[in-house]
Design a protein around this motif. Structure first.
Motif, PDB file in Angstrom:
ATOM      1  N   LEU A 184       0.836  -1.194   0.000  1.00 20.05           N
ATOM      2  CA  LEU A 184       0.000   0.000   0.000  1.00 20.05           C
ATOM      3  C   LEU A 184       0.878   1.253   0.000  1.00 20.05           C
ATOM      4  O   LEU A 184       1.916   1.292   0.668  1.00 20.05           O
ATOM      5  N   PRO A 185       0.478   2.284  -0.735  1.00 21.74           N
ATOM      6  CA  PRO A 185       1.266   3.527  -0.764  1.00 21.74           C
ATOM      7  C   PRO A 185       1.174   4.260   0.562  1.00 21.74           C
ATOM      8  O   PRO A 185       0.219   4.087   1.325  1.00 21.74           O
ATOM      9  N   ALA A 186       2.165   5.084   0.832  1.00 23.76           N
ATOM     10  CA  ALA A 186       2.165   5.889   2.051  1.00 23.76           C
ATOM     11  C   ALA A 186       1.067   6.942   1.987  1.00 23.76           C
ATOM     12  O   ALA A 186       0.806   7.511   0.921  1.00 23.76           O
ATOM     13  N   PRO A 187       0.392   7.213   3.105  1.00 19.37           N
ATOM     14  CA  PRO A 187      -0.660   8.248   3.115  1.00 19.37           C
ATOM     15  C   PRO A 187      -0.106   9.610   2.737  1.00 19.37           C
ATOM     16  O   PRO A 187       1.018   9.955   3.094  1.00 19.37           O
ATOM     17  N   GLU A 188      -0.902  10.370   2.002  1.00 20.30           N
ATOM     18  CA  GLU A 188      -0.489  11.719   1.636  1.00 20.30           C
ATOM     19  C   GLU A 188      -1.712  12.620   1.515  1.00 20.30           C
ATOM     20  O   GLU A 188      -2.809  12.157   1.181  1.00 20.30           O
ATOM     21  N   LEU A 189      -1.519  13.894   1.828  1.00 15.75           N
ATOM     22  CA  LEU A 189      -2.601  14.863   1.724  1.00 15.75           C
ATOM     23  C   LEU A 189      -2.701  15.353   0.284  1.00 15.75           C
ATOM     24  O   LEU A 189      -1.716  15.397  -0.451  1.00 15.75           O
ATOM     25  N   SER A 190      -3.895  15.742  -0.097  1.00 16.65           N
ATOM     26  CA  SER A 190      -4.141  16.142  -1.477  1.00 16.65           C
ATOM     27  C   SER A 190      -3.607  17.544  -1.751  1.00 16.65           C
ATOM     28  O   SER A 190      -3.512  18.391  -0.856  1.00 16.65           O
ATOM     29  N   THR A 191      -3.253  17.759  -2.993  1.00 22.83           N
ATOM     30  CA  THR A 191      -2.885  19.093  -3.480  1.00 22.83           C
ATOM     31  C   THR A 191      -3.614  19.335  -4.794  1.00 22.83           C
ATOM     32  O   THR A 191      -4.026  18.387  -5.465  1.00 22.83           O
ATOM     33  N   LEU A 192      -3.760  20.598  -5.140  1.00 19.80           N
ATOM     34  CA  LEU A 192      -4.406  20.960  -6.397  1.00 19.80           C
ATOM     35  C   LEU A 192      -3.348  21.315  -7.435  1.00 19.80           C
ATOM     36  O   LEU A 192      -2.366  21.987  -7.119  1.00 19.80           O
ATOM     37  N   THR A 193      -3.557  20.862  -8.656  1.00 18.87           N
ATOM     38  CA  THR A 193      -2.636  21.132  -9.757  1.00 18.87           C
ATOM     39  C   THR A 193      -3.359  21.955 -10.820  1.00 18.87           C
ATOM     40  O   THR A 193      -4.405  21.528 -11.329  1.00 18.87           O
ATOM     41  N   LEU A 194      -2.822  23.121 -11.126  1.00 16.84           N
ATOM     42  CA  LEU A 194      -3.433  23.967 -12.148  1.00 16.84           C
ATOM     43  C   LEU A 194      -3.062  23.430 -13.532  1.00 16.84           C
ATOM     44  O   LEU A 194      -1.886  23.208 -13.828  1.00 16.84           O
ATOM     45  N   ILE A 195      -4.068  23.201 -14.361  1.00 14.41           N
ATOM     46  CA  ILE A 195      -3.860  22.593 -15.681  1.00 14.41           C
ATOM     47  C   ILE A 195      -4.347  23.563 -16.745  1.00 14.41           C
ATOM     48  O   ILE A 195      -5.507  23.995 -16.725  1.00 14.41           O
ATOM     49  N   ALA A 196      -3.476  23.910 -17.668  1.00 19.21           N
ATOM     50  CA  ALA A 196      -3.843  24.844 -18.736  1.00 19.21           C
ATOM     51  C   ALA A 196      -4.829  24.172 -19.688  1.00 19.21           C
ATOM     52  O   ALA A 196      -4.581  23.056 -20.155  1.00 19.21           O
ATOM     53  N   PRO A 197      -5.951  24.823 -20.001  1.00 20.10           N
ATOM     54  CA  PRO A 197      -6.935  24.217 -20.907  1.00 20.10           C
ATOM     55  C   PRO A 197      -6.532  24.362 -22.362  1.00 20.10           C
ATOM     56  O   PRO A 197      -5.743  25.246 -22.726  1.00 20.10           O
ATOM     57  N   HIS A 198      -7.064  23.487 -23.192  1.00 17.76           N
ATOM     58  CA  HIS A 198      -6.904  23.595 -24.641  1.00 17.76           C
ATOM     59  C   HIS A 198      -8.290  23.508 -25.260  1.00 17.76           C
ATOM     60  O   HIS A 198      -9.060  22.603 -24.952  1.00 17.76           O
ATOM     61  N   PHE A 199      -8.605  24.476 -26.102  1.00 17.97           N
ATOM     62  CA  PHE A 199      -9.922  24.534 -26.731  1.00 17.97           C
ATOM     63  C   PHE A 199      -9.791  24.206 -28.221  1.00 17.97           C
ATOM     64  O   PHE A 199      -8.940  24.765 -28.919  1.00 17.97           O
ATOM     65  N   SER A 200     -10.633  23.300 -28.667  1.00 23.62           N
ATOM     66  CA  SER A 200     -10.670  22.953 -30.088  1.00 23.62           C
ATOM     67  C   SER A 200     -12.094  22.588 -30.447  1.00 23.62           C
ATOM     68  O   SER A 200     -12.889  22.188 -29.584  1.00 23.62           O
ATOM     69  N   ALA A 201     -12.419  22.725 -31.728  1.00 22.37           N
ATOM     70  CA  ALA A 201     -13.770  22.387 -32.184  1.00 22.37           C
ATOM     71  C   ALA A 201     -14.074  20.916 -31.920  1.00 22.37           C
ATOM     72  O   ALA A 201     -15.195  20.555 -31.530  1.00 22.37           O
ATOM     73  N   ALA A 202     -13.065  20.051 -32.130  1.00 25.16           N
ATOM     74  CA  ALA A 202     -13.279  18.615 -31.923  1.00 25.16           C
ATOM     75  C   ALA A 202     -13.606  18.311 -30.470  1.00 25.16           C
ATOM     76  O   ALA A 202     -14.506  17.503 -30.180  1.00 25.16           O
ATOM     77  N   ALA A 203     -12.903  18.955 -29.532  1.00 25.48           N
ATOM     78  CA  ALA A 203     -13.146  18.707 -28.117  1.00 25.48           C
ATOM     79  C   ALA A 203     -14.484  19.291 -27.669  1.00 25.48           C
ATOM     80  O   ALA A 203     -15.191  18.694 -26.847  1.00 25.48           O
ATOM     81  N   VAL A 204     -14.838  20.453 -28.219  1.00 28.64           N
ATOM     82  CA  VAL A 204     -16.118  21.071 -27.853  1.00 28.64           C
ATOM     83  C   VAL A 204     -17.288  20.219 -28.340  1.00 28.64           C
ATOM     84  O   VAL A 204     -18.237  19.934 -27.592  1.00 28.64           O
ATOM     85  N   ILE A 205     -17.212  19.761 -29.596  1.00 27.49           N
ATOM     86  CA  ILE A 205     -18.315  18.966 -30.164  1.00 27.49           C
ATOM     87  C   ILE A 205     -18.266  17.522 -29.670  1.00 27.49           C
ATOM     88  O   ILE A 205     -19.305  16.911 -29.398  1.00 27.49           O
ATOM     89  N   GLY A 206     -17.053  16.975 -29.544  1.00 28.15           N
ATOM     90  CA  GLY A 206     -16.925  15.563 -29.188  1.00 28.15           C
ATOM     91  C   GLY A 206     -16.946  15.279 -27.706  1.00 28.15           C
ATOM     92  O   GLY A 206     -17.288  14.174 -27.293  1.00 28.15           O
TER      93      GLY A 206
END
Length: 380
Positions: A184-206
């Motif tokens: 089992l992995p060692a316990p750890e507290l959560s953190t937030l990771t900022l992720i840059a978005p990517h916008f495309s017609a395929a992702a919006v429609i699909g």
């Protein structure tokens, strides 16, 4: 305050979280999320749900329970060719569409006019892949999988809500005791990771558009129906708008779309919670507390899933969506006049077709609506 209020809230949270976390993991893998991004995903969406439930339940004095969009996650997990940046862009667009739906009542009415048979055919086409993949795990590890499948169908005779959770916990313990898990992995507290978005017609429609449609048709409308069945009649706009707002705010950290819950809400809205309907809103704060706890330890939970056998994760995801598949198929095929349109929607969606960079869920919906339109023209 009755003890049944916090108990019902915690049971609903545990069932909703533990029973479908495998679907979140599958969706994250499909878009190539790292373990840190997956942990951030779980943490962000748990925080969003906690704030939504706390605010909406206190504000309306009704048991307003929210959840992540399980059909939407299944849609993402069944998709291909998208990255985590595409997913974040889709979450942002979906959040904006949900906010617009909450602000403009005609949008809610327009979504509700999509034939339930076609919408259910699309949902069935999305989740059937998970059910099939669950069956395919049997030859991979029959000594682990077959007893878990048997346990699932026996337990669901007595308590359907806890059957998936029992398989997850039982399977995890069995995998550990039989040496299928190294440690089992060692316990750890959560953190937030900022992720840059990517916008495309395929992702919006699909991604974004199908995610919005299944979230509205399969989750928000069902969640409103559960509340009405329990005797509550909230104004839909503010509820949908608030979930859309927090979906938008959590998206840059990988948080997927949130919405009104159906199954979890049913646990918190019945007479078993409290005989006085005016007191049941207190389940909301306790439900929020449970999800804040999940948020704090989200990284550890994701790490545990990472060391479990892949066949177990696939099995749990398939079993978690089995009820959704059965319900969607029943609704899709109920109306004889719309049966062919629903079947076409199901087949096209389940095929995994990608055309012009757009995924199968969109084309399934289009195909079903076209067939429905042609049959309507013929009748005229």
């Amino acid at each position: 305050m009755r003890i049944s209020i916090p108990i019902s809230a915690f049971v609903a949270a545990i069932v909703g979280f533990g029973g479908t976390l495998a679907v979140v993991i599958a969706a994250a893998k499909a878009v190539g999320a790292t373990q840190a991004e997956t942990a951030s995903w779980v943490t962000a969406v748990c925080v969003a749900m906690a704030i939504e439930c706390l605010w909406l339940s206190w504000r309306t004095k009704m048991p307003i329970i929210t959840a992540w969009s399980t059909p939407g996650l299944a849609l993402m997990a069944a998709s291909s060719g998208f990255t985590m940046a595409d997913a974040v862009g889709a979450f942002i667009v979906t959040g904006l569409m949900l906010i617009a739906t909450g602000l403009f009542k005609p949008l809610t009415q327009l979504i509700s006019r999509i034939p339930t048979s076609v919408a259910s055919g699309m949902l069935a086409g999305i989740v059937v892949t998970f059910a099939l993949n669950a069956v395919k795990t049997i030859p991979v590890d029959p000594w682990l999988i077959l007893p878990l499948i048997a346990a699932f169908f026996v337990i669901r005779l007595f308590n359907p809500a806890l059957s998936v959770l029992a398989v997850l916990i039982g399977g995890g313990i069995a995998a550990f005791l039989t040496g299928r898990v190294g440690g089992l992995p060692a316990p750890e507290l959560s953190t937030l990771t900022l992720i840059a978005p990517h916008f495309s017609a395929a992702a919006v429609i699909g991604l974004a558009l199908p995610l919005y449609l299944v979230t509205m048709a399969s989750q928000n409308l069902s969640g409103l129906a559960v509340l009405r069945a329990a005797g509550y009649h909230p104004e839909p706009g503010p509820l949908i708008g608030v979930t859309g707002l927090f979906s938008l705010l959590s998206a840059p950290f990988g948080g997927s779309t949130t919405n009104l819950a159906a199954i979890s809400a049913a646990i918190c809205t019945g007479s078993d919670v409290h005989p006085d309907p005016a007191e049941r809103w207190k389940t909301g704060p306790f439900y929020a507390l449970a999800y804040l706890i999940f948020a704090v330890f989200g990284a550890s939970l994701v790490a545990i899933f990472a060391v479990l056998p892949q066949s177990l994760i696939v099995l749990v995801a398939g079993l978690a969506l089995m009820g959704s598949l059965a319900n969607a198929l029943a609704i899709a095929l109920k109306d004889e006049d719309q049966r062919m349109a629903a079947t076409v929607t199901f087949v096209v969606t389940a095929s995994g077709l990608t055309l012009f960079g757009v995924g199968a869920a969109f084309w399934g919906l289009v195909a079903g609506l076209v067939v429905l339109f042609l049959e309507a023209v013929k009748k005229r």
